[in-house]
Design an enzyme around this catalytic site. Sequence first.
Site, mmCIF file in Angstrom:
data_model
loop_
_atom_site.group_PDB
_atom_site.id
_atom_site.type_symbol
_atom_site.label_atom_id
_atom_site.label_comp_id
_atom_site.label_asym_id
_atom_site.label_seq_id
_atom_site.Cartn_x
_atom_site.Cartn_y
_atom_site.Cartn_z
ATOM 1 N NE ARG A 100 -3.180 0.673 -0.650
ATOM 2 C CZ ARG A 100 -3.505 0.765 -1.934
ATOM 3 N NH1 ARG A 100 -3.138 1.816 -2.655
ATOM 4 N NH2 ARG A 100 -4.184 -0.202 -2.519
ATOM 5 C CE LYS A 135 -1.042 28.418 -4.392
ATOM 6 N NZ LYS A 135 -2.096 28.992 -5.267
ATOM 7 C CE LYS A 167 3.272 35.551 -2.465
ATOM 8 N NZ LYS A 167 3.142 35.156 -3.898
ATOM 9 C CD GLU A 197 2.529 38.596 -5.675
ATOM 10 O OE1 GLU A 197 2.394 37.374 -5.573
ATOM 11 O OE2 GLU A 197 2.120 39.426 -4.811
ATOM 12 C CG ASP A 218 -0.295 37.696 -8.464
ATOM 13 O OD1 ASP A 218 -0.422 36.471 -8.651
ATOM 14 O OD2 ASP A 218 -0.859 38.307 -7.542
#
Length: 279
Positions: A100, A135, A167, A197, A218
Site C-alpha cells: 500500500r 503548493k 510579494k 510580484e 500576478d
Amino acid sequence: PMLIDMRKVDRLIDLWLDEDCNYFDLTAKIMVDDGAVASFGMNAREPVVLSGLPIAELIFRKLDPGCSFETARKDGDRVEAGVTFATVTGNAQALLTAERVALNLVQRMSGIAGVTAEYVKEIEGTGAFLVDTRKTTPGLRMLEKYAVTCGGGRNHRLGLDNGIMLKDNHIAVAGSITAAVARAKALAPVLTKIEVECDRLEQVREALEAGADVIMLDNMTNEAMREAVAWVAGRVPLECSGGVRLDTIRGKAETGVDFISVGRITQSAPCVDIGLDEA
C-alpha cells in the site's frame, strides 16, 4: 535525473511504513508463511504518466533487501491501461506489507506527472515553460516536484531558501518595490535571484528599474501581460501566475511570457489507479 536527496527519502520511508504497519502486519503474519516467496506486477488500470518507480523499489527493499524489482517502463513514460510496468519478487510477507505504501506513492506521483503533461501539451510551440509552485503536500514536496519533471514541467523554488520572492506583503513592509529590491540585493547571497510580484504595469516598470532578476505578472489580464512583455523586451524573464487553468493556459502562454506557474498541477492532481496483482 532524479533531483532527490535519497537520505531524506530513506527517512520518509521509515515514517510511512511505521504509520501503516505500526508493530507488524497482522494479516500478512497470520496468512502468509514466513518463507513464502511471491511475485507481483504493478499494473496501470488507466492511462498514466509514470513517476516514482525508484521510490517504490526502495520501499519494497526496505522490508526485503533481497527482493527483485524489474521495470518494463521508466519514470516519464506514458502507459496505457492494462500494462504491467514493473514486477517485484521476494518474501511474500514483506511485499504485501509494503504494497500500500508503494502504491500510494506511485499513484500520487504519477497523478501529478499526468496532469503536468496535460498542461505542457497545451503550451507546446509557444516558447513558455510550465513551472510548479510550493503548493505541495507537506512532507512530499521533493517527490511531488520530481513528479512535475516526469510530466515535462520545470521546478520553481524548491523551498524558501532557493530564491527571494518579494510579494505584496514584503513590499508593503519595505515601503516600496525599489526599497525592497535594494534591501534584498544588499543582503542576499551573491548567486541568489530576486523575483518581484507585480499586479499592475507601473509596478513592472518599477521592478525592472530597481534591478529585479525576474518579474511575476500576478493575476494580470492577457492584454496587460502582452503590454508588459513588449515593454520589458526580454531584459528579464517574466512569469505569469494566478488562477491558471488548463482551458486558459494557452492564451496566457501566447502573450509571450517566459514561465507560467501553476499550483493546480500539485495541489489538485488526482491519484491515478495502479494495482499490484499476482504475476
